[in-house]
Design an enzyme around this catalytic site. Structure first.
Site, PDB file in Angstrom:
ATOM      1  N   SER A  98      39.752  45.075  35.331  1.00 22.18           N
ATOM      2  CA  SER A  98      41.196  45.247  35.120  1.00 22.18           C
ATOM      3  C   SER A  98      41.567  44.704  33.735  1.00 22.18           C
ATOM      4  CB  SER A  98      41.996  44.527  36.215  1.00 22.18           C
ATOM      5  OG  SER A  98      41.535  43.201  36.366  1.00 22.18           O
ATOM      6  N   GLU A 148      40.130  46.674  48.697  1.00 21.69           N
ATOM      7  CA  GLU A 148      41.338  46.935  47.910  1.00 21.69           C
ATOM      8  C   GLU A 148      42.068  48.172  48.444  1.00 21.69           C
ATOM      9  OE1 GLU A 148      40.810  47.125  43.658  1.00 21.69           O
ATOM     10  OE2 GLU A 148      42.883  47.791  43.334  1.00 21.69           O
TER      11      GLU A 148
END
Ligand code: KIV
Length: 277
Positions: free
Chosen positions: A43, A179
């Site tokens: 990320s 996730e």
């Protein structure tokens, strides 16, 4: 510092707290806050490098930032993401994970995928590299998923996810990130595998939670539904910079307290010398 076996043994005792970090200051504050595990996630691409996905992030990027994080948090377990296309076969994965372990002093690596990456997981664990799995919404698959969409919503997809999680757990994953999946699915998977599950957008029924640093502290501009800002750091930074700008413009910064001084005698001597020229 938590070790990989301790992480796995935490299951059923207490939830573990994970946060992402990408630089020294973020790592320092995570360590000062006694966070269990720092994840140097890919990320990085969105939070720090200005990309709109994780796809452009390279192994060099990960090594560069993870080494910073390690310098900022020498006493916290640090897991580093293997970025896009760096673990598509066991040989490549081993070379790239080995580089991360040696050059960043990571405690393990995280990989996206289930049964299809088991040969890679086996190769890494065989060479004593702890592995964290990542299932559900796997951002490196954004193109094949057709966007960042909640996963495992049909009976068959839930079954596939469960088999992937079982397989990773049975092959020795130290933990599995879940996730973007429904809360009931995450809780069911958690109850049916030995490895601890770490949720992000997976509800409360998991063994630990991970958040992206910028989401957790209110730095991100638009927050995803699953995140909660536990501070308003973006607004605090803007307010601070506005106050700085105002003080420079009105002449109140720097003041006497923020200035260095020369003793009167030395200053007078200097002026006399100047006058005598
Ligand atoms: O890259 C990342 O930060 C991650 C977390 C969202 C789990 O994989």
């Amino acid at each position: 510092m938590l070790t990989a076996p301790q992480l796995r043994a935490l299951k059923g005792t207490r939830p573990s707290t994970w946060i992402t970090a990408y630089d020294v200051v973020q790592a320092q504050v995570a360590e000062e806050a006694a966070i269990d595990v720092i994840l140097v996630g890919d990320s990085l691409g969105m939070t720090t490098l200005g990309y709109d996905s994780t796809i452009p992030v390279t192994l060099d990027d990960m090594v560069h930032h993870a080494a910073m994080v390690r310098r900022g948090a020498p006493h916290t377990m640090m897991i580093v993401d293997l970025p896009y296309l760096t673990y598509h076969n066991p040989g490549t994965a081993l070379a790239n994970a080995g580089r991360i372990m040696q050059q960043t002093l990571a405690n393990g690596v995280k990989l996206e995928g289930g049964r299809s990456i088991i040969p890679v997981v086996d190769a890494l664990i065989q060479e004593k590299i702890p592995v964290i799995g990542h299932l559900g919404l796997t951002p490196q698959s954004v193109h094949t998923m057709g966007g960042y969409k909640v996963q495992a919503k049909s009976s068959s997809a839930i079954g596939e996810l469960l088999e992937d999680a079982r397989s990773l757990s049975d092959h020795g994953a130290s933990a599995i990130v879940l996730e973007g999946i429904p809360d009931r699915v995450a809780a069911y998977v958690t109850a049916h595998i030995e490895a601890p599950t770490i949720g992000i957008g997976a509800g409360p029924g998991v063994d630990g939670q991970v958040l992206v640093f910028h989401d957790c502290l209110g730095i991100t501009r638009s927050l995803p539904k699953f995140a909660r800002p536990f501070a308003e750091v973006r607004q605090a930074m803007i307010s601070g910079l506005l106050a700085y700008r105002g003080s420079v413009q009105d002449g109140s910064f720097p003041g006497d307290r923020e200035s260095y001084h020369v003793p009167d005698a030395e200053w007078d001597k200097f002026l006399r010398e100047q006058d005598g020229r």
